[in-house]
Design an enzyme around this catalytic site. Structure first.
Site, mmCIF file in Angstrom:
data_model
loop_
_atom_site.group_PDB
_atom_site.id
_atom_site.type_symbol
_atom_site.label_atom_id
_atom_site.label_comp_id
_atom_site.label_asym_id
_atom_site.label_seq_id
_atom_site.Cartn_x
_atom_site.Cartn_y
_atom_site.Cartn_z
ATOM 1 N N GLU A 38 0.866 -1.179 0.000
ATOM 2 C CA GLU A 38 0.000 0.000 0.000
ATOM 3 C C GLU A 38 0.904 1.230 0.000
ATOM 4 O O GLU A 38 1.783 1.347 0.861
ATOM 5 C CB GLU A 38 -0.891 -0.006 1.240
ATOM 6 N N ARG A 264 4.991 -13.050 10.088
ATOM 7 C CA ARG A 264 5.697 -11.816 9.756
ATOM 8 C C ARG A 264 6.998 -11.722 10.547
ATOM 9 O O ARG A 264 7.185 -12.427 11.545
ATOM 10 C CB ARG A 264 4.811 -10.604 10.041
ATOM 11 N N LYS A 274 4.114 0.951 10.061
ATOM 12 C CA LYS A 274 4.248 2.152 9.248
ATOM 13 C C LYS A 274 3.599 3.357 9.921
ATOM 14 O O LYS A 274 4.077 4.484 9.780
ATOM 15 C CB LYS A 274 3.641 1.919 7.859
#
Length: 554
Positions: A38, A264, A274
């Site tokens: 994104e 992850r 982020k």
């Protein structure tokens, strides 16, 4: 045990799934992956793991990987992030098959939503966001159906068309999938699949004022592109039933992709968010997304990490099904391992102390020879100047030495690397009691490389010639986050130490991005943004000591 079983034991679970699909001809033997960032921030080391996994998996099976931007939320997106993402992927050494945008598929997504409406599987809801959350229920209690859930397909289609036409304000209506408000999986309790956002989009302009939610858009994007294996991080495991539901009930694709989740990357002393990283940038805590303390790929690149080290790290940590936290020392180990045979040494002294060699001829300068990399003799040697006045490192002198301290102290003799034995005779101090300089004597018979095989000394120290030393700005980085007494990650107030040091003359010619090992201090890189002809600024990539113990004597 069969040969095939032995081979599968060496495969990670994702590759085992893929090989089974290849064997059964599920996707015609093709492997097609994607990396779908994104564009709302810079990528970090966690994304590097996903990049490496998606691209190397496709490469392993002769397949392809798309770079696809999930630009379904134009409020948070920026082309600056797009440029940084592409630079990061290329820097890591990968080339995508196609560069695509989720927004390219908005027409198909709209048609998919209308198909669900026609099948009675979606409806337009006028509950507020707070009401939708309240109606959703809890992990222990089922949700409650919205009053709008019973609307007809015709009514839902008309309302959805009015949403598209811009007749409603942001948040006034949403389109929800009609699944099961009593599902034990909250993601399946009539999730929102379209929302209203009257905002300009970088790719589609003002064509749309409704935008699909990620959970609806993602499977459709994968299916349109012919992705075979949609590799996601573990937080999407609970979303997989919705991923499959969308593809099955839209029904446009006879061979829908398969979503596979992996754990992850979590690192000690590191924040992988982020949102939190953007906050550090926005409030000025760090210099920017590429601050060398940041775990962003841009920050690691500016710090001096190499793409080879990051790729090796991502390969070595493997692919797991459960979350865990990796010691950051492991990443640092692979950085050292990659640099140790590639970069040359340079003499740089921190906290310099002047040494006057009182019996060395005044006005004389000679060149002495030191190796460029003791691990790689093929890198050869270089010459550096030596004269009556030199600087030594502050850590190499103690007026009152501790036990087993073998460097310079009053009455002790050490070798100056590449040059002579020197002996400390006197400590000259300033009026405030600080050291002004050391007076030493040298033995002219002890020059390195002249076949001297006389007495031995236990300590060897490095130096720079005072007359030709180059002042450089050195930034020694520590972890941006440290653990407090409660075990929480908190900002480290001492995450960087900046000082002026003295370097041998050759560092005056250092180019931005050039790496060196500063003798006995660590690996450094000339900062790509701050180094210029007037000033040399060096970032510490990593120090020389490692607490990581690699397996198999690696």
């Amino acid at each position: 045990m069969s040969e095939k079983t032995n081979e599968n034991r060496s495969l990670n679970f994702i590759h085992q799934i893929i090989e089974k699909d290849i064997e059964e001809g599920t996707y015609g033997g093709e492997v097609y992956t994607r990396f779908p960032p994104e564009p709302n921030g810079y990528l970090h080391i966690g994304h590097a793991k996903s990049i490496c996994l998606n691209f190397t998996t496709a490469q392993k099976y002769g397949g392809r990987t798309n770079l696809r931007y999930d630009d379904t939320n134009p409020v948070k997106e920026d082309m600056e992030y797009v440029d940084s993402i592409e630079e990061d992927v290329k820097w890591l050494g990968f080339t995508w098959d196609k560069r695509l945008w989720a927004s390219d598929y908005f027409d198909t997504m709209y048609e998919a939503a209308m198909e669900l409406i026609r099948k009675g599987l979606a409806y337009v809801d006028d509950l507020s966001p707070d009401q939708i959350r309240e109606y959703r229920g809890t992990l222990k209690e089922p949700g409650k159906e919205s009053p709008c859930r019973s609307q007809s397909a015709e009514e839902a289609a008309a309302l959805f068309e009015r949403m598209r036409a811009g007749e409603f304000a942001d948040g006034e209506r949403v389109l929800r999938a009609k699944i099961d408000m009593a599902s034990p999986n909250i993601n399946m309790r009539d999730p929102v699949i379209y929302r209203i956002a009257h905002t300009h989009h970088h790719n589609t302009g003002d064509k749309w004022c409704i935008y699909p939610m990620y959970d609806f858009a993602h499977p459709i994007e994968d299916a349109i592109e012919g992705i075979t294996h949609s590799i996601c991080t573990l937080e999407f495991e609970d979303h997989r039933p919705l991923y499959d539901w969308v593809l099955k009930n839209v029904g446009f694709w006879p061979h829908p992709p398969k979503q596979i989740e992996f754990a992850r990357l979590n690192l000690t002393n590191t924040v992988m968010s982020k949102r939190l990283l953007k906050a550090l940038v926005d409030d000025g805590t760090v210099e920017g997304w590429d601050d060398p303390r940041m775990p962003t790929i841009a920050g690691l690149r500016r710090r001096g990490y190499t793409p080879q080290a990051i790729r090796t790290f991502c390969e070595e940590i493997g692919v797991a099904k459960s979350n865990s936290t990796i010691d950051i020392a492991m990443l640092e180990h692979f950085v050292r391992d990659d640099l140790k045979d590639k970069v040359e040494n340079r003499n740089v002294v921190e906290d310099p102390i002047k040494v006057v060699i009182t019996n060395y001829p005044e006005g004389r300068t000679e060149m002495v020879e030191v190796e460029n990399n003791r691990n790689v003799p093929e890198m050869g040697n270089r010459e550096i100047p030596f004269s009556r006045e030199i600087y030594i490192d502050g850590a190499d002198f103690m007026e009152v030495p501790v036990k087993k301290y073998f460097r310079l102290f009053p009455g002790n003799e050490v070798r100056v690397k590449g040059a002579y034995f020197i002996k400390c005779e006197d400590v000259i101090k300033n009026p405030d009691g600080t050291i002004k300089e050391l007076h030493c004597t040298y033995d002219p018979q002890t020059r390195s490389g002249n076949g001297f095989e006389g007495r031995k000394v236990k300590g060897t120290i490095h130096f720079v010639d005072a007359a030709t030393a180059v002042p450089v700005r050195v930034r020694n980085y520590n972890y941006l986050y440290v653990e407090n007494e409660q075990g929480e990650q908190v900002l480290n107030p001492d995450s960087v130490e900046e000082k002026i040091c003295y370097a041998e003359p050759s560092l005056a010619e250092a180019k931005p991005g050039e790496r060196f090992q500063f003798f006995r201090h660590g690996y450094y890189i000339a900062d790509e943004k701050l180094t210029n002809d007037r000033e040399k600024v060096f970032n510490r990539i990593v120090d020389l000591k490692s607490s990581f113990k690699p397996k198999n004597n690696r």
